[in-house]
Every structure is written in structure tokens, then in C-alpha cells.
Enzyme design. Structure first.
Site, PDB file in Angstrom:
ATOM      1  N   TYR A 118       0.634  -1.128   0.134  1.00 60.21           N
ATOM      2  CA  TYR A 118      -0.065  -0.017   0.058  1.00 60.21           C
ATOM      3  C   TYR A 118       0.733   1.239   0.102  1.00 60.21           C
ATOM      4  O   TYR A 118       0.245   2.324  -0.360  1.00 60.21           O
ATOM      5  CB  TYR A 118      -0.946   0.055   1.303  1.00 60.21           C
ATOM      6  CG  TYR A 118      -2.091  -0.991   1.215  1.00 60.21           C
ATOM      7  CD1 TYR A 118      -2.478  -1.836   0.027  1.00 60.21           C
ATOM      8  CD2 TYR A 118      -2.637  -1.320   2.484  1.00 60.21           C
ATOM      9  CE1 TYR A 118      -3.143  -2.876   0.056  1.00 60.21           C
ATOM     10  CE2 TYR A 118      -3.561  -2.282   2.335  1.00 60.21           C
ATOM     11  CZ  TYR A 118      -3.972  -3.008   1.084  1.00 60.21           C
ATOM     12  OH  TYR A 118      -4.739  -3.960   1.282  1.00 60.21           O
ATOM     13  N   LYS A 120       3.424 -15.537   2.634  1.00 60.28           N
ATOM     14  CA  LYS A 120       3.307 -16.573   1.381  1.00 60.28           C
ATOM     15  C   LYS A 120       4.606 -16.727   0.948  1.00 60.28           C
ATOM     16  O   LYS A 120       5.378 -16.559  -0.359  1.00 60.28           O
ATOM     17  CB  LYS A 120       2.586 -15.573   0.249  1.00 60.28           C
ATOM     18  CG  LYS A 120       2.225 -16.425  -1.090  1.00 60.28           C
ATOM     19  CD  LYS A 120       1.200 -17.475  -0.472  1.00 60.28           C
ATOM     20  CE  LYS A 120       0.650 -18.278  -1.942  1.00 60.28           C
ATOM     21  NZ  LYS A 120       0.051 -19.298  -1.702  1.00 60.28           N
ATOM     22  N   ASP A 123      -3.030 -18.113   1.837  1.00 56.65           N
ATOM     23  CA  ASP A 123      -4.452 -18.860   1.375  1.00 56.65           C
ATOM     24  C   ASP A 123      -5.000 -19.833   2.383  1.00 56.65           C
ATOM     25  O   ASP A 123      -6.083 -20.095   2.443  1.00 56.65           O
ATOM     26  CB  ASP A 123      -4.264 -19.279  -0.007  1.00 56.65           C
ATOM     27  CG  ASP A 123      -2.796 -20.084   0.149  1.00 56.65           C
ATOM     28  OD1 ASP A 123      -2.172 -20.145   0.874  1.00 56.65           O
ATOM     29  OD2 ASP A 123      -2.627 -20.772  -1.109  1.00 56.65           O
ATOM     30  N   ASP A 152      -4.952  -6.864   5.924  1.00 56.49           N
ATOM     31  CA  ASP A 152      -6.556  -6.020   5.562  1.00 56.49           C
ATOM     32  C   ASP A 152      -7.281  -6.977   5.269  1.00 56.49           C
ATOM     33  O   ASP A 152      -8.507  -7.135   5.671  1.00 56.49           O
ATOM     34  CB  ASP A 152      -6.148  -5.190   4.249  1.00 56.49           C
ATOM     35  CG  ASP A 152      -7.171  -4.371   4.003  1.00 56.49           C
ATOM     36  OD1 ASP A 152      -8.132  -4.319   4.570  1.00 56.49           O
ATOM     37  OD2 ASP A 152      -7.178  -3.470   2.974  1.00 56.49           O
ATOM     38  N   ASP A 174     -10.843  -8.507   7.719  1.00 54.52           N
ATOM     39  CA  ASP A 174     -12.113  -8.277   7.354  1.00 54.52           C
ATOM     40  C   ASP A 174     -12.794  -9.773   7.295  1.00 54.52           C
ATOM     41  O   ASP A 174     -14.260  -9.733   7.757  1.00 54.52           O
ATOM     42  CB  ASP A 174     -12.115  -7.728   6.062  1.00 54.52           C
ATOM     43  CG  ASP A 174     -12.220  -6.281   5.885  1.00 54.52           C
ATOM     44  OD1 ASP A 174     -12.004  -5.883   7.047  1.00 54.52           O
ATOM     45  OD2 ASP A 174     -12.107  -5.570   4.904  1.00 54.52           O
TER      46      ASP A 174
END
Length: 362
Positions: free
Chosen positions: A145, A195, A227, A251, A255
Site C-alpha cells: 500500500y 506467502k 491462502d 487487511d 475483514d
């Protein structure tokens, strides 16, 4: 002589002012009970700031926040401002700059199902029986970001969009310590999300987190690909205590974890800088579809105020009292519309009545 804390109150848009009003009433009750004073200064942020002062994060608001010990934040955004250029819209124009200006690098986001509300979750009762309590610790000022270069260049079909993911050792170490210290105070389990089978940043992330883990021998450290973590949160959320994530993974997973609880209106968050400064806000949005109706759930905003007491004010007893008051009210059956299931023993209440009940429980 009572202690005084300066609080910048940024209620924002939509339901923000309604739920903020209840959180401030809870702080009134805390003042009476714990001999403390909260010197509150209101400032515009988000859409209302665009309308009144011409931009989502005016300099007057920044100055108010700089003079404070903490920021109590509501919510921003809504359809009214969606036609503006992306960088000028309430969310991107206010939240990202606040994180950067104040160095809010550590996001603590609890995902809690209170035992009384397991029926509100989308998961089967047998998966979440007794509720669960997960804390997502998200690095907030680095990663894809914020890293450079980024942008869109070229013409026509040759246009290319670029986002860069970068992390330094220092950034990883800093957020890892936050997560390990949090785990020490909870269930002493930390799962670091990466990852590392694909991303170089994740290879470095896993290496550094593993090294930091040796400084916390009482915390059981594990690693999981993002994942798989997304799947495991749905399959068996109670296996997790603290999740440590880089910015984008945090993020997404926070959520997902939050939605498993049944309502974003229940969940607070804290974004912390070095030292005691922090910004505290509900995990949900501005909910413009119900704004002004007096039916929004104020619990996330009230619990966010509780996190402010815990992390910026050092008032652990008062923070615990707020958490316990919320749990007691839910056990008594009080429900706002978002978690009301029309079951025996439940009482449907509005925003102010839920605030009244929590204050009474305090």
C-alpha cells in the site's frame, strides 16, 4: 488530583456521529468512576470535512490530533463523495494520511464472538460453540500500500499498473514484537501469516519473525500461508489466538475474521504508533443506509474507546470494566438490529438504549 487526557474526536460521516455520542457518554461514566478527565476536541474528517473545509483531512484536524494523546475516530465515506478523484475521497484522503503522519504502524483488530451471540455468526454452532477471541496484528504503514514505485503509466493497451511490496528488517521486527507481546498477555499462541513459497518479502518476513520468536520462548510460534489461513479461519477459527500479518494480508484476513462474528458493528480496532499515541475506530464503515435512524450498533465504537483507555491511557481496569459491561448487556439479551435474531430472551433496542444499558452495567 485527577489525570487529564486530551482526545481528538473525529466522528466523521454516516452513523459515525451517532455511535460516537454513545462512546463519549461511556467516557463520561468512566470520568465519574475513575477520577479521570478526558479533554475532548472535535474536528471534521472525511466527507463532512470535504463539505465544510474542502478536503478529507484538513490541516485544522491534523493540528487537533497532534495536540492530543489519542484519536477517537468514527467512520468516513458515503455515496455522496464517490464521484471525487480516488485520492480525494474520504477513505483514501483521510485514513491513509493519518496513518502516515502519525506513524500508526501497528493495527490491533480483535475478532470476537461473545458466547451470547454465536447464533449471529455465519458459521455452524458446533464450530464456534462458546465463542472465540482472535486478535489480528496487522503491519499498517509498509508493504504494497505504501511502497514505491507505484502508479499507472503508458497509453492505450500498453498501460501498465505497478504496485511494489517492500519490507525492511526493522519494519518486520517492530510489528513482530507487538504481536509477541500481545500473545504473552493472551493465549501465548502466535501464527505468522505469509506467502513464503512465492514472495521474497515473505521469505524475509518468516526469517525475521522466527528469529524474534526466540526472544519469547513462552509463546508458541507457527507459520501459515495466507491462502490456507483464509480457509482455516472459516474451517476452525478457534485454533487461532494472535495472527501476525503484513499490511495487505492483514487487511483481507481481519475483514474475513470480523465477518465471521456476525456483525462489524461489534468490533473495535486500535492503530498504534511508537509510544502511547494511537487512533481507535470501529472496524465497520459509515453505513449511510441506516444513518440518522438511531438504530446503529454503538458497541464497536464503545469498545474502541475501551482500547484507547488500555493502550493510550494505561487505564487497564477501566478498559476491562467496559469489556465486561458489554458482555453483561449481551448476556442480558439486549440487541441492536444487526444482531437481533428474534429469539426468546432478546430485547431489541436502539443506539441510545444500548448505550444506556452499557453505562448502567458500568
Amino acid at each position: 488530583m485527577s489525570k487529564t487526557f486530551k482526545v481528538a474526536v473525529l466522528a466523521g460521516d454516516g452513523i459515525g456521529p451517532e455511535v460516537m455520542a454513545e462512546a463519549l457518554r461511556v467516557l463520561d461514566a468512566v470520568e465519574q468512576k475513575y477520577s479521570v478527565r478526558f479533554e475532548r476536541t472535535a474536528a471534521n474528517v472525511g466527507g463532512i470535512a470535504i463539505d465544510v473545509e474542502g478536503k478529507a483531512l484538513p490541516q485544522t484536524t491534523i493540528d487537533t490530533c497532534k495536540a492530543a494523546d489519542a484519536i477517537l475516530f468514527g467512520s468516513v465515506g458515503g455515496p455522496k463523495w464517490e464521484s471525487l478523484p480516488p485520492d480525494e475521497q474520504p477513505e483514501r484522503g483521510a485514513l491513509l494520511p493519518l496513518r502516515k503522519i502519525f506513524g500508526l504502524y501497528a493495527n490491533l483488530r480483535p475478532a470476537i464472538i461473545f458466547p451470547a451471540l454465536t447464533g449471529a455468526s455465519s458459521l455452524k454452532e458446533e464450530v464456534i460453540a462458546g465463542g472465540f477471541d482472535i486478535l489480528v496484528v496487522r503491519e499498517l504503514t509498509g508493504g504494497i500500500y505504501f511502497s514505491q514505485p507505484k502508479g499507472i503509466e503508458g497509453e492505450g493497451r500498453e498501460r501498465i499498473g505497478t504496485d511494489t511490496m517492500r519490507y525492511s528488517v526493522a519494519e518486520i521486527e517492530r510489528i513482530a514484537h507487538v504481536a509477541f507481546l500481545a500473545a504473552q498477555k493472551r493465549g501465548k499462541k502466535l501464527c505468522s501469516i505469509d506467502k513464503a513459497n512465492v514472495l521474497s518479502t515473505s521469505v524475509l518476513w518468516r526469517e525475521i519473525v522466527t528469529g524474534i520468536g526466540k526472544q519469547y520462548p513462552d509463546v508458541a510460534l507457527s507459520h501459515m500461508y495466507v491462502d490456507n489461513a483464509a480457509m482455516q479461519l472459516v474451517k476452525w477459527p478457534k485454533q487461532f489466538d494472535v495472527l501476525l500479518c503484513e499490511n495487505m494480508f492483514g487487511d483481507i484476513l481481519s475483514d474475513e475474521a470480523a465477518m465471521l462474528t456476525g456483525s462489524l458493528g461489534m468490533l473495535p480496532s486500535a492503530s498504534l504508533a511508537e509510544g502511547s499515541f494511537g487512533m481507535y475506530e470501529p472496524s465497520g464503515g459509515s453505513a449511510p443506509d441506516i444513518a440518522g435512524q438511531g438504530i446503529a450498533n454503538p458497541i464497536a465504537q464503545i469498545l474502541s474507546a475501551g482500547m484507547m483507555l488500555r493502550y493510550s491511557c494505561g487505564m487497564i481496569e477501566a478498559a476491562d470494566a467496559i469489556d465486561q459491561a458489554v458482555a453483561k448487556v449481551l448476556d442480558q439479551g439486549f440487541r441492536t438490529r444487526d444482531v437481533y435474531m428474534e429469539k426468546a430472551g432478546e430485547t431489541l433496542v436502539n443506539t441510545k438504549s444500548m448505550g444506556d444499558a452499557i453505562i448502567a452495567a458500568l
